[in-house]
Design a protein around this motif. Sequence first.
Motif, mmCIF file in Angstrom:
data_model
loop_
_atom_site.group_PDB
_atom_site.id
_atom_site.type_symbol
_atom_site.label_atom_id
_atom_site.label_comp_id
_atom_site.label_asym_id
_atom_site.label_seq_id
_atom_site.Cartn_x
_atom_site.Cartn_y
_atom_site.Cartn_z
ATOM 1 N N ILE A 1 0.846 -1.192 0.000
ATOM 2 C CA ILE A 1 0.000 0.000 0.000
ATOM 3 C C ILE A 1 0.883 1.244 0.000
ATOM 4 O O ILE A 1 1.646 1.473 0.936
ATOM 5 N N VAL A 2 0.784 2.020 -1.052
ATOM 6 C CA VAL A 2 1.585 3.233 -1.185
ATOM 7 C C VAL A 2 0.636 4.425 -1.261
ATOM 8 O O VAL A 2 -0.145 4.549 -2.199
ATOM 9 N N GLY A 3 0.686 5.267 -0.259
ATOM 10 C CA GLY A 3 -0.097 6.492 -0.305
ATOM 11 C C GLY A 3 -1.167 6.597 0.752
ATOM 12 O O GLY A 3 -1.439 7.679 1.253
ATOM 13 N N GLY A 4 -1.827 5.503 1.100
ATOM 14 C CA GLY A 4 -2.898 5.562 2.087
ATOM 15 C C GLY A 4 -2.433 5.131 3.469
ATOM 16 O O GLY A 4 -1.385 4.514 3.619
ATOM 17 N N TRP A 5 -3.239 5.448 4.484
ATOM 18 C CA TRP A 5 -2.892 5.029 5.838
ATOM 19 C C TRP A 5 -3.324 3.579 6.042
ATOM 20 O O TRP A 5 -4.185 3.056 5.335
ATOM 21 N N VAL A 6 -2.692 2.936 7.013
ATOM 22 C CA VAL A 6 -2.997 1.540 7.311
ATOM 23 C C VAL A 6 -3.170 1.370 8.817
ATOM 24 O O VAL A 6 -2.679 2.167 9.614
ATOM 25 N N SER A 7 -3.864 0.305 9.194
ATOM 26 C CA SER A 7 -4.000 -0.056 10.600
ATOM 27 C C SER A 7 -4.230 -1.554 10.685
ATOM 28 O O SER A 7 -4.333 -2.241 9.669
ATOM 29 N N GLY A 8 -4.311 -2.075 11.906
ATOM 30 C CA GLY A 8 -4.533 -3.495 12.102
ATOM 31 C C GLY A 8 -3.370 -4.323 11.608
ATOM 32 O O GLY A 8 -2.198 -3.976 11.824
ATOM 33 N N ALA A 9 -3.655 -5.428 10.918
ATOM 34 C CA ALA A 9 -2.612 -6.331 10.448
ATOM 35 C C ALA A 9 -1.723 -5.689 9.379
ATOM 36 O O ALA A 9 -0.611 -6.168 9.129
ATOM 37 N N LEU A 10 -2.185 -4.631 8.754
ATOM 38 C CA LEU A 10 -1.387 -3.945 7.737
ATOM 39 C C LEU A 10 -0.365 -2.987 8.339
ATOM 40 O O LEU A 10 0.484 -2.451 7.624
ATOM 41 N N VAL B 1 6.110 9.073 6.545
ATOM 42 C CA VAL B 1 6.794 8.137 7.441
ATOM 43 C C VAL B 1 5.804 7.340 8.275
ATOM 44 O O VAL B 1 6.181 6.421 8.994
ATOM 45 N N GLY B 2 4.499 7.683 8.178
ATOM 46 C CA GLY B 2 3.483 6.893 8.864
ATOM 47 C C GLY B 2 2.796 7.601 10.006
ATOM 48 O O GLY B 2 2.273 6.945 10.917
ATOM 49 N N LYS B 3 2.728 8.927 9.981
ATOM 50 C CA LYS B 3 2.121 9.662 11.086
ATOM 51 C C LYS B 3 0.624 9.373 11.189
ATOM 52 O O LYS B 3 0.102 9.104 12.277
ATOM 53 N N THR B 4 -0.076 9.436 10.052
ATOM 54 C CA THR B 4 -1.514 9.154 10.073
ATOM 55 C C THR B 4 -1.779 7.703 10.455
ATOM 56 O O THR B 4 -2.688 7.412 11.246
ATOM 57 N N SER B 5 -0.992 6.786 9.913
ATOM 58 C CA SER B 5 -1.161 5.364 10.251
ATOM 59 C C SER B 5 -0.946 5.127 11.737
ATOM 60 O O SER B 5 -1.638 4.309 12.348
ATOM 61 N N LEU B 6 0.011 5.836 12.330
ATOM 62 C CA LEU B 6 0.244 5.708 13.771
ATOM 63 C C LEU B 6 -1.011 6.086 14.545
ATOM 64 O O LEU B 6 -1.449 5.350 15.443
ATOM 65 N N LEU B 7 -1.607 7.229 14.214
ATOM 66 C CA LEU B 7 -2.810 7.661 14.917
ATOM 67 C C LEU B 7 -3.971 6.710 14.672
ATOM 68 O O LEU B 7 -4.736 6.387 15.607
ATOM 69 N N ARG B 8 -4.127 6.250 13.445
ATOM 70 C CA ARG B 8 -5.227 5.329 13.141
ATOM 71 C C ARG B 8 -5.035 3.986 13.842
ATOM 72 O O ARG B 8 -6.017 3.353 14.262
ATOM 73 N N GLN B 9 -3.786 3.544 13.975
ATOM 74 C CA GLN B 9 -3.529 2.310 14.707
ATOM 75 C C GLN B 9 -3.846 2.485 16.187
ATOM 76 O O GLN B 9 -4.432 1.595 16.828
ATOM 77 N N ILE B 10 -3.467 3.630 16.745
ATOM 78 C CA ILE B 10 -3.792 3.913 18.146
ATOM 79 C C ILE B 10 -5.298 3.956 18.331
ATOM 80 O O ILE B 10 -5.837 3.419 19.310
ATOM 81 N N GLU B 11 -6.000 4.586 17.395
ATOM 82 C CA GLU B 11 -7.467 4.632 17.471
ATOM 83 C C GLU B 11 -8.043 3.221 17.475
ATOM 84 O O GLU B 11 -8.912 2.891 18.306
ATOM 85 N N ALA B 12 -7.572 2.361 16.572
ATOM 86 C CA ALA B 12 -8.092 0.994 16.483
ATOM 87 C C ALA B 12 -7.798 0.203 17.757
ATOM 88 O O ALA B 12 -8.646 -0.566 18.231
#
Length: 443
Positions: free
Chosen positions: A6-15, A42-53
């Motif tokens: 995945i290039v460009g979007g945020w990820v969470s969970g197993a991703l 570098v994954g700032k949004t993904s970090l927050l979304r993972q914390i949310e999940a």
Amino acid sequence: MSNPYIVGGWVSGALHYGRRGLISHLLEGPNHALWVVGTRRVGKTSLLRQIEALTLTHPQYVPLYVDLQGISTRAEFNQELHYALDEVAARFDAQGIDAAALAQEDELGLLRTLRRQLLAVERTLLLLIDEAEALISIGQPDPALLQRLRKIFLAGSGIRVIMVSTKILLQLNEQAADWNTSPFLNGFAPRNLTALDPVAAAMLIRQSQSAAPVTASEQVINCIRDEAGDHPFLMQMICQRLWQEDNSLRELTSADLIVDDMLAGFFEHDYKYLSAGERRILLAVSRAGVLSENAVREATGLSESETVGFVFGLIKLGYLRVVYNQLAVGNQLLDTWIQQNFARLEQQISSAISDNSSQRLLEAGRREEMRMLQDQLAVLRSNLAELEMQRIQYGIQVPLSLINGINQTKRDIARLEDQLSNLADGLASPHTAFTAAPSRSTY
């Protein structure tokens, strides 16, 4: 089978790969107001979304994710805050909070009410602020708003704030130079969002957490890590180019390492948020290929304390890395972009980020990282003590899995002790240090 990268979007969970120690510190550490600093992608949004999940079923936190991208006025900020609440109204309804009844509250009243009502049921508002740079433009015409927001963010009990941004957020403190109260960022514990650790980087490349892991040789994995400097976005971009229909990764070629317009834009953006001293160091290292810290001082004319501080920050944010105890550019793609634009970049030394502001941030970040490592060490040493007790109970027939667990825990303790020792000396001691010299063009 589709390309799994995945290039460009945020990820969470197993991703989502890595960051477990950082997430634990952000949620369980002593600070209630935290600022995570990172470069683009570098994954700032993904970090927050993972914390949310991860906190959706947490016994203490009720998360509220707010994206400030594109926000520039107080009215837009108020609207986005209400929109974010409406999107997840069910999780607040479960705590007895009627989100619809708060529709007429301004942003300050809304945050105060959420905090107060959650406190009444012994819960904490976990405010996750993405693209916090927007606070600069929001607060320019209304400094009093920033002062009142800061008061709420730093309230402590009932609210924990985690905001992410690039270093440009330092301009908030510049705006607050004439405040009678402390600058906005004072009281926020800064944390750097670094590259992935080697284990997480390899897992990301292999997609180890997916139902269909990717096949890749150790040589290919090491080449990808070297080219990308363990930067999650750059690794996924390269992997996306290398992926084959049989769910494997082929070997790299020079064509896979082209810095296209999109990447060039990212690097330009990241370079813009370096202070003048940091830019001089990065250009000096790129010009030489590798440099010792002493040679950096000679090449830039910076003092020892300035060099130590800036080098620490440049390593932590991925602009530099350590190769055979010398400094090199953080990844080959960034170095390629610098080389392609060197003459122009040499003329762009002045910056909106002052050296003094950057130095203060780096010193605070170093103290915060030391605290995090100390917390992690305490947990690991406790775990090791429990494992050793289990080994004693088995006598001479100790299971191999237990022995492996003990040895791995000891290695983790030694690694963190080394990082902590070097941090105390003002060094970065990055876990992403490479043992192969940078190649610039090896394919």
